[in-house]
Scaffold this motif. Sequence first.
Motif, PDB file in Angstrom:
ATOM      1  N   PHE A 522       8.414 -58.748 -13.508  1.00  0.00           N
ATOM      2  CA  PHE A 522       9.810 -58.348 -13.598  1.00  0.00           C
ATOM      3  C   PHE A 522       9.986 -56.905 -14.046  1.00  0.00           C
ATOM      4  CE2 PHE A 522      10.000 -62.967 -13.967  1.00  0.00           C
ATOM      5  CZ  PHE A 522      10.986 -63.254 -13.030  1.00  0.00           C
TER       6      PHE A 522
ATOM      7  N   VAL B  56      13.846 -66.511 -11.885  1.00  0.00           N
ATOM      8  CA  VAL B  56      14.914 -65.751 -12.536  1.00  0.00           C
ATOM      9  C   VAL B  56      14.504 -65.479 -13.973  1.00  0.00           C
ATOM     10  CG1 VAL B  56      17.322 -65.759 -13.275  1.00  0.00           C
ATOM     11  CG2 VAL B  56      16.692 -66.775 -11.078  1.00  0.00           C
ATOM     12  N   GLN B  57      14.528 -64.197 -14.367  1.00  0.00           N
ATOM     13  CA  GLN B  57      14.214 -63.856 -15.750  1.00  0.00           C
ATOM     14  C   GLN B  57      15.497 -63.863 -16.556  1.00  0.00           C
ATOM     15  OE1 GLN B  57      12.994 -59.839 -16.835  1.00  0.00           O
ATOM     16  NE2 GLN B  57      11.173 -60.693 -17.802  1.00  0.00           N
ATOM     17  N   GLU B  99      12.562 -68.021 -18.571  1.00  0.00           N
ATOM     18  CA  GLU B  99      12.441 -67.839 -17.124  1.00  0.00           C
ATOM     19  C   GLU B  99      12.628 -69.193 -16.453  1.00  0.00           C
ATOM     20  OE1 GLU B  99       8.794 -65.898 -15.808  1.00  0.00           O
ATOM     21  OE2 GLU B  99       9.059 -66.732 -13.798  1.00  0.00           O
ATOM     22  N   PRO B 134      16.908 -60.152 -13.588  1.00  0.00           N
ATOM     23  CA  PRO B 134      15.881 -59.816 -12.592  1.00  0.00           C
ATOM     24  C   PRO B 134      15.391 -61.072 -11.867  1.00  0.00           C
ATOM     25  CG  PRO B 134      15.417 -58.756 -14.699  1.00  0.00           C
ATOM     26  CD  PRO B 134      16.497 -59.763 -14.949  1.00  0.00           C
TER      27      PRO B 134
END
Lengths: 535, 173
Positions: A522, B56-57, B99, B134
């Motif tokens: 990320f 998905v963070q 996450e 992110p």
Amino acid sequence: MTAIARATRAMLFAALLGIASLLQMQAAFAHASLIGVEPVDGSVIAAAPASFSLSFSEPTSPLSLKLIGPGGAATALDRYALRDATLDIVAPGGLANGTYVLSWRVVSEDGHPVGGSSVFSIGAPSANAPPSEAELVDWPVRIAIWLARLGTYVGLFLGVGGAFFLHWIGGRSRTATYFGTASLSLGLVAVPVSIGLQGLDALGASLSVLSDPIVWKTGFGTSLGSLASLAFAALLCGLLAFRLNGLGGRVISLIGLLLVGAALAASGHASAAHPQWLTRPAVFLHAVGIAFWACALIPLAVAFVSRSADAPMVLRRFSKVVPLAVLSLVAAGLLLGVIQLGSIDALWRTAYGVVFLVKLALLVPLFALAAVNRVWLTTPAEQGDARAVLRLRRSILAEIALVVAIFAVAGAWRFTPPPRALAMAAAAPASIHIHTEKAMADLTITPGRAGPVRASIVVMTGDFGPLDAKAVTLVLSNPSVGIEAIRRPATKPGDGTWHVDELTLPVSGRWTARIDILVSDFDLVKLEDTIDIRP
Amino acid sequence: MKKSILSAVALLALGTTAASAHITLETQEAQVPSTYKAVFRVGHGCEGKPTIKVRVQIPEGVIAVKPQPKTGWTIEKVKGKYEKSYDYYGTPTTEGVKEIVWSGGSLADDEYDEFVLRAYLTGDLKVDTTLYFPVVQECTDGAAERWIEIPAAGKVADDYETPAPGVKLVPKK
Ligand SMILES: [Cu+2]
């Protein structure tokens, strides 16, 4: 002690003192740094400025100030005034619109030369890319360098060589000693002077700052420094050999001759060529061969001009050994020529090749004269044939003239990079270092010119730690010619670097390089800077 | 020379295709502190390949995350420590989901789907800023798109090729 000997001794002493003081200079710690420039780097100003100014962190004195115009022509800026740590420079009048580079080199109080350049535009930037650092040929400096080189050759080959000849072959006389000492004296002046001139050349400064110690220190720091030291030692051996008799003189003159070879092998284009195990000994042999051959000319000429009784004997002894010297000189010279030129057409396509051809052209009559001397004149001259002696004398004088002409031509090589070096320069990589808080990268593009290239990238964290990136992508663009992002993922061959192999940069000029480093799933860091690609 | 120009043009064409297919959030504005329903809209695969994983963070300051189950997809909740303790209706909270991974499904390039989670936006988040999530989109054959770029100060998402989806934070009414 003769007047010449006294003068020589005084000169020697002065020169030694000079060298000793140069050696004692210490490297310093902090340099002046530029804190402001007018016009501001990268700025576009409406009208031509009346002056420029450079502000430094500490007082400086200028070595070289140049303004490079939109056409690439450089003008030396010699009207300036120092105001504390600020340098106010009067701008030349009648500056046309376009992009200029203000290039400066100054010495800070600690004695370190620092240089840089600043780009600004009058009216609007030039249509083509800003002119790069153009070479301003400083003819007075260049001619002085060439003369100093000629003097060095004369001192080494005719002077040191002459001493060797007198001791090992014969023909010693007052006149021969006089000419030999004169050649050595010329060399003893030329060698130290060439250090200062080399410094001027390295700094891009003019003759007017020759007295500045930094110039001499810089010159001594180049590869010429080792040449000068060895050459100076060789000249001293020559001088000493003229004063000694018997075995001592022979040994010292031989050491002098070997030092001539070592001096030339220590510096110059040819010694820098690879493979060095081959080129350095070749330069050594070439130089010793020249010294041996050239050395005979003055004593022989003196012997024949003064109608010395042992002239024929000297000539015979010389004729016996000279083929060996000529053979090694020619073989080594040809080998070096082949390495330096790289290809046949470089002979007429490059300045280096042209100098090589001129030198060859001068060698032909020299060899012809030498052959005539040996085959037709030596024997009759030995037998006392007056016409042969007369011809031989003329022939030797002509040889001396040719040899000096060859030294003069060879001295021009100082200014013509050999094709080998040109090819290397063309293949030299372009590289940049991008440093941000999060990460930094070294990008190297090889060769650094338009066409097919390879890129190599080394990434690190912002504080120089290892950065084990998941992926690295190189993005190159050249918006000024409408080339949008060329995006290439880099591969990791396992040596810690990242590579992009199949890449073609279609045009030269200033490219924008971006390196996308995927630190973790990320976390992406993008580093961007410009890189100049040569045509 | 002609050849190199042609290849440059080809590179140009390849270089520009990737950018357009963003992953975005359905609701572009959220109040803090409050509960927010994040709907991630996935409109494309990676360069034509079907999407098989969406990660998905969860940014700092976003707690009590609950993904909405999705038929055909397995959900993984990666947990970890927060940088600080957050207040969740009077309960100090120091760890939780960092996450969310949806995997096991397959979403073709020419199909559309939504991935949903619900979370609490704590009062530690600054209003009048944009909160970015992110997202890494993984496809078959190891292809991936990373919607992880967070605009620097003074820049907006449109300045980037692969911006992270964001939501504008406003004060609670
Ligand atoms: Cu750095």
